[in-house]
Design a protein around this motif. Structure first.
Motif, mmCIF file in Angstrom:
data_model
loop_
_atom_site.group_PDB
_atom_site.id
_atom_site.type_symbol
_atom_site.label_atom_id
_atom_site.label_comp_id
_atom_site.label_asym_id
_atom_site.label_seq_id
_atom_site.Cartn_x
_atom_site.Cartn_y
_atom_site.Cartn_z
ATOM 1 N N SER A 62 134.608 10.649 19.437
ATOM 2 C CA SER A 62 135.688 9.810 19.949
ATOM 3 C C SER A 62 135.881 9.910 21.458
ATOM 4 O O SER A 62 136.541 9.050 22.052
ATOM 5 N N VAL A 63 135.316 10.956 22.085
ATOM 6 C CA VAL A 63 135.528 11.142 23.526
ATOM 7 C C VAL A 63 134.232 11.036 24.324
ATOM 8 O O VAL A 63 134.270 11.098 25.562
ATOM 9 N N LEU A 85 141.610 7.037 29.408
ATOM 10 C CA LEU A 85 142.443 7.577 28.334
ATOM 11 C C LEU A 85 143.042 6.454 27.484
ATOM 12 O O LEU A 85 143.379 5.374 27.990
ATOM 13 N N LYS A 86 143.171 6.762 26.205
ATOM 14 C CA LYS A 86 143.718 5.825 25.229
ATOM 15 C C LYS A 86 144.956 6.436 24.583
ATOM 16 O O LYS A 86 145.085 7.669 24.523
ATOM 17 N N PRO A 87 145.833 5.606 24.052
ATOM 18 C CA PRO A 87 147.022 6.154 23.374
ATOM 19 C C PRO A 87 146.653 7.124 22.251
ATOM 20 O O PRO A 87 147.383 8.107 22.028
ATOM 21 N N GLU A 88 145.533 6.899 21.602
ATOM 22 C CA GLU A 88 145.128 7.802 20.517
ATOM 23 C C GLU A 88 144.635 9.158 21.021
ATOM 24 O O GLU A 88 144.370 10.053 20.216
ATOM 25 N N ASP A 89 144.529 9.338 22.330
ATOM 26 C CA ASP A 89 144.213 10.647 22.881
ATOM 27 C C ASP A 89 145.463 11.516 23.013
ATOM 28 O O ASP A 89 145.359 12.706 23.348
ATOM 29 N N THR A 90 146.619 10.935 22.748
ATOM 30 C CA THR A 90 147.864 11.691 22.829
ATOM 31 C C THR A 90 147.858 12.851 21.843
ATOM 32 O O THR A 90 147.623 12.667 20.649
ATOM 33 N N VAL A 117 149.418 16.169 26.376
ATOM 34 C CA VAL A 117 148.862 14.981 27.017
ATOM 35 C C VAL A 117 149.423 13.772 26.294
ATOM 36 O O VAL A 117 149.262 13.649 25.068
ATOM 37 N N THR A 118 150.089 12.908 27.025
ATOM 38 C CA THR A 118 150.673 11.699 26.451
ATOM 39 C C THR A 118 150.127 10.486 27.189
ATOM 40 O O THR A 118 150.224 10.412 28.415
ATOM 41 N N VAL A 119 149.553 9.556 26.429
ATOM 42 C CA VAL A 119 148.989 8.339 27.010
ATOM 43 C C VAL A 119 149.809 7.163 26.509
ATOM 44 O O VAL A 119 149.871 6.908 25.301
ATOM 45 N N SER A 120 150.435 6.471 27.430
ATOM 46 C CA SER A 120 151.273 5.330 27.056
ATOM 47 C C SER A 120 150.458 4.043 27.087
ATOM 48 O O SER A 120 149.542 3.886 27.893
#
Length: 121
Positions: A62-63, A85-90, A117-120
């Protein structure tokens, strides 16, 4: 006892980048590998990337192509450069070190305290 100190998490918009850092108190010679795992709410902890002494690296599918793991000059430091970065990387990202015991045959896992880690979107 080995301590791992992490830094670099935070909030970023989708498509952005972050760089995580982790330093181990263990001497490099006893470290077999260092890496990063992550755990999202309601999910199991999963491998993100790992780097073995000698240069072998391993990434979660996935990365691949977005994240890069590297070791510092002192080799007891590991970095994770996260791009696109994607939201699903949160998730909470945990540093991991696999360290040889005094017998040089047994391996033990050590963990950092975790960094969010938060990706909006």
């Amino acid at each position: 006892q080995v301590q791992l100190v992490e830094s670099g998490g935070g909030l970023v918009q989708a498509g952005g980048s972050l760089r995580l850092s982790c330093t181990a108190s263990a001497r490099f010679a006893r470290i077999n590998a260092m890496g990063w795992y992550r755990q999202a709410p309601g999910k199991q902890r999963e491998l993100v990337a790992e780097s073995y002494n000698g240069g072998y690296t391993n990434y979660a599918d996935s990365v691949k192509g977005r994240f890069t793991i590297s070791r510092g000059n002192a080799e007891n430091t590991v970095y994770l450069q996260m791009n696109s970065l994607k939201p699903e990387d949160t998730a909470v990202y945990y540093c991991n070190a696999k360290v040889f015991g005094a017998d040089w045959t047994s391996l033990r896992d050590y963990w950092g305290q975790g960094t969010q880690v938060t990706v909006s979107s």
